[in-house]
Design a protein around this motif. Structure first.
Motif, PDB file in Angstrom:
ATOM      1  N   ARG A   5       0.879  -1.176   0.000  1.00  0.00           N
ATOM      2  CA  ARG A   5       0.000   0.000   0.000  1.00  0.00           C
ATOM      3  C   ARG A   5       0.914   1.223   0.000  1.00  0.00           C
ATOM      4  N   THR A   6       0.659   2.162  -0.920  1.00  0.00           N
ATOM      5  CA  THR A   6       1.528   3.333  -1.070  1.00  0.00           C
ATOM      6  C   THR A   6       0.758   4.637  -0.861  1.00  0.00           C
ATOM      7  N   ASP A   7       1.517   5.704  -0.687  1.00  0.00           N
ATOM      8  CA  ASP A   7       0.912   7.034  -0.635  1.00  0.00           C
ATOM      9  C   ASP A   7       0.826   7.588  -2.058  1.00  0.00           C
ATOM     10  N   GLY A   8       0.400   8.819  -2.219  1.00  0.00           N
ATOM     11  CA  GLY A   8       0.245   9.429  -3.536  1.00  0.00           C
ATOM     12  C   GLY A   8       1.543   9.583  -4.316  1.00  0.00           C
ATOM     13  N   GLY A   9       2.686   9.587  -3.619  1.00  0.00           N
ATOM     14  CA  GLY A   9       3.976   9.727  -4.274  1.00  0.00           C
ATOM     15  C   GLY A   9       4.669   8.408  -4.565  1.00  0.00           C
ATOM     16  N   GLY A  10       3.978   7.297  -4.315  1.00  0.00           N
ATOM     17  CA  GLY A  10       4.546   5.989  -4.589  1.00  0.00           C
ATOM     18  C   GLY A  10       5.407   5.415  -3.481  1.00  0.00           C
ATOM     19  N   GLN A  11       5.439   6.094  -2.333  1.00  0.00           N
ATOM     20  CA  GLN A  11       6.228   5.612  -1.207  1.00  0.00           C
ATOM     21  C   GLN A  11       5.432   4.571  -0.419  1.00  0.00           C
ATOM     22  N   PRO A  12       6.055   3.450  -0.035  1.00  0.00           N
ATOM     23  CA  PRO A  12       5.320   2.396   0.663  1.00  0.00           C
ATOM     24  C   PRO A  12       4.878   2.825   2.060  1.00  0.00           C
ATOM     25  N   LEU A  13       3.633   2.496   2.401  1.00  0.00           N
ATOM     26  CA  LEU A  13       3.081   2.742   3.730  1.00  0.00           C
ATOM     27  C   LEU A  13       2.982   1.451   4.533  1.00  0.00           C
ATOM     28  N   ALA A  14       2.709   0.346   3.845  1.00  0.00           N
ATOM     29  CA  ALA A  14       2.582  -0.966   4.488  1.00  0.00           C
ATOM     30  C   ALA A  14       2.712  -2.039   3.421  1.00  0.00           C
ATOM     31  N   PHE A  15       3.091  -3.246   3.868  1.00  0.00           N
ATOM     32  CA  PHE A  15       3.147  -4.364   2.937  1.00  0.00           C
ATOM     33  C   PHE A  15       2.793  -5.658   3.652  1.00  0.00           C
ATOM     34  N   GLN A  16       2.298  -6.594   2.873  1.00  0.00           N
ATOM     35  CA  GLN A  16       1.908  -7.918   3.354  1.00  0.00           C
ATOM     36  C   GLN A  16       3.013  -8.891   3.006  1.00  0.00           C
ATOM     37  N   TRP A  17       3.558  -9.595   4.020  1.00  0.00           N
ATOM     38  CA  TRP A  17       4.593 -10.591   3.793  1.00  0.00           C
ATOM     39  C   TRP A  17       4.543 -11.643   4.896  1.00  0.00           C
ATOM     40  N   ALA A  18       4.693 -12.884   4.537  1.00  0.00           N
ATOM     41  CA  ALA A  18       4.708 -14.009   5.484  1.00  0.00           C
ATOM     42  C   ALA A  18       3.466 -13.994   6.379  1.00  0.00           C
ATOM     43  N   ARG A  19       2.325 -13.746   5.767  1.00  0.00           N
ATOM     44  CA  ARG A  19       1.012 -13.733   6.429  1.00  0.00           C
ATOM     45  C   ARG A  19       0.799 -12.580   7.394  1.00  0.00           C
ATOM     46  N   TYR A  20       1.717 -11.620   7.468  1.00  0.00           N
ATOM     47  CA  TYR A  20       1.592 -10.511   8.410  1.00  0.00           C
ATOM     48  C   TYR A  20       1.633  -9.176   7.679  1.00  0.00           C
ATOM     49  N   LEU A  21       0.977  -8.190   8.290  1.00  0.00           N
ATOM     50  CA  LEU A  21       1.000  -6.825   7.767  1.00  0.00           C
ATOM     51  C   LEU A  21       2.134  -6.074   8.446  1.00  0.00           C
ATOM     52  N   HIS A  22       2.959  -5.416   7.673  1.00  0.00           N
ATOM     53  CA  HIS A  22       4.111  -4.670   8.177  1.00  0.00           C
ATOM     54  C   HIS A  22       3.900  -3.190   7.852  1.00  0.00           C
ATOM     55  N   GLN A  23       3.699  -2.379   8.872  1.00  0.00           N
ATOM     56  CA  GLN A  23       3.517  -0.941   8.704  1.00  0.00           C
ATOM     57  C   GLN A  23       4.883  -0.277   8.571  1.00  0.00           C
ATOM     58  N   VAL A  24       5.071   0.513   7.537  1.00  0.00           N
ATOM     59  CA  VAL A  24       6.333   1.234   7.342  1.00  0.00           C
ATOM     60  C   VAL A  24       6.326   2.449   8.258  1.00  0.00           C
ATOM     61  N   THR A  25       7.310   2.530   9.137  1.00  0.00           N
ATOM     62  CA  THR A  25       7.409   3.661  10.057  1.00  0.00           C
ATOM     63  C   THR A  25       8.386   4.721   9.566  1.00  0.00           C
ATOM     64  N   GLN A  26       9.359   4.289   8.741  1.00  0.00           N
ATOM     65  CA  GLN A  26      10.342   5.240   8.220  1.00  0.00           C
ATOM     66  C   GLN A  26      10.965   4.701   6.941  1.00  0.00           C
ATOM     67  N   VAL A  27      11.154   5.590   5.987  1.00  0.00           N
ATOM     68  CA  VAL A  27      11.926   5.253   4.783  1.00  0.00           C
ATOM     69  C   VAL A  27      13.329   5.786   5.032  1.00  0.00           C
ATOM     70  N   ALA A  28      14.291   4.876   5.176  1.00  0.00           N
ATOM     71  CA  ALA A  28      15.661   5.265   5.483  1.00  0.00           C
ATOM     72  C   ALA A  28      16.418   5.721   4.232  1.00  0.00           C
ATOM     73  N   ASN A  29      16.040   5.167   3.084  1.00  0.00           N
ATOM     74  CA  ASN A  29      16.724   5.504   1.837  1.00  0.00           C
ATOM     75  C   ASN A  29      15.804   5.152   0.669  1.00  0.00           C
ATOM     76  N   ARG A  30      15.957   5.906  -0.418  1.00  0.00           N
ATOM     77  CA  ARG A  30      15.153   5.685  -1.622  1.00  0.00           C
ATOM     78  C   ARG A  30      16.034   5.989  -2.824  1.00  0.00           C
ATOM     79  N   TRP A  31      16.079   5.060  -3.806  1.00  0.00           N
ATOM     80  CA  TRP A  31      16.890   5.298  -4.999  1.00  0.00           C
ATOM     81  C   TRP A  31      16.313   4.540  -6.181  1.00  0.00           C
ATOM     82  N   ARG A  32      16.697   4.977  -7.371  1.00  0.00           N
ATOM     83  CA  ARG A  32      16.240   4.343  -8.621  1.00  0.00           C
ATOM     84  C   ARG A  32      17.404   3.749  -9.384  1.00  0.00           C
TER      85      ARG A  32
END
Length: 83
Positions: A5-32
Motif C-alpha cells: 500500500r503506497t501514498d500518492g507519491g509511490g512511497q510504501p506505507l505498508a506491505f503484506q509478507w509471510a502472512r503478516y501486515l508490516h507498517q512502514v514507520t520510516q523510509v531510510a533511503n530511496r533510490w532508482r
C-alpha cells in the motif's frame, strides 16, 4: 512478490509478507536503478524501510528491509530482510 500500500507519491506505507501486515514507520533511503542491461531493461525504485510488525502471539518487532518496485512490470518485491 508482495502486496504494498503506497501514498500518492509511490512511497510504501505498508506491505503484506509471510502472512503478516508490516507498517512502514520510516523510509531510510530511496533510490532508482534504470539500466539497459545486456539482456533486458531494468527500471526499479528501491526503498530501505523500517517497520512496525505485528507477528501475532509470537512478538511485535520492527524489521529493516529493502523493497523494490519494478516500474516496468508494476510489481513489488521484498529483496532483503536484515537481521
Amino acid at each position: 512478490m508482495i502486496e504494498v500500500r503506497t501514498d500518492g507519491g509511490g512511497q510504501p506505507l505498508a506491505f503484506q509478507w509471510a502472512r503478516y501486515l508490516h507498517q512502514v514507520t520510516q523510509v531510510a533511503n530511496r533510490w532508482r536503478v534504470h539500466t539497459l542491461w545486456w539482456r533486458e531493461e531494468i527500471w526499479r525504485e528501491y526503498f530501505k524501510v523500517l517497520t512496525d510488525s505485528d507477528f501475532g502471539e509470537l512478538s511485535r518487532a520492527g524489521l529493516l528491509c529493502t523493497l523494490y518496485h519494478d516500474l516496468l512490470a508494476d510489481r513489488w518485491y521484498l529483496e532483503r530482510v536484515y537481521d
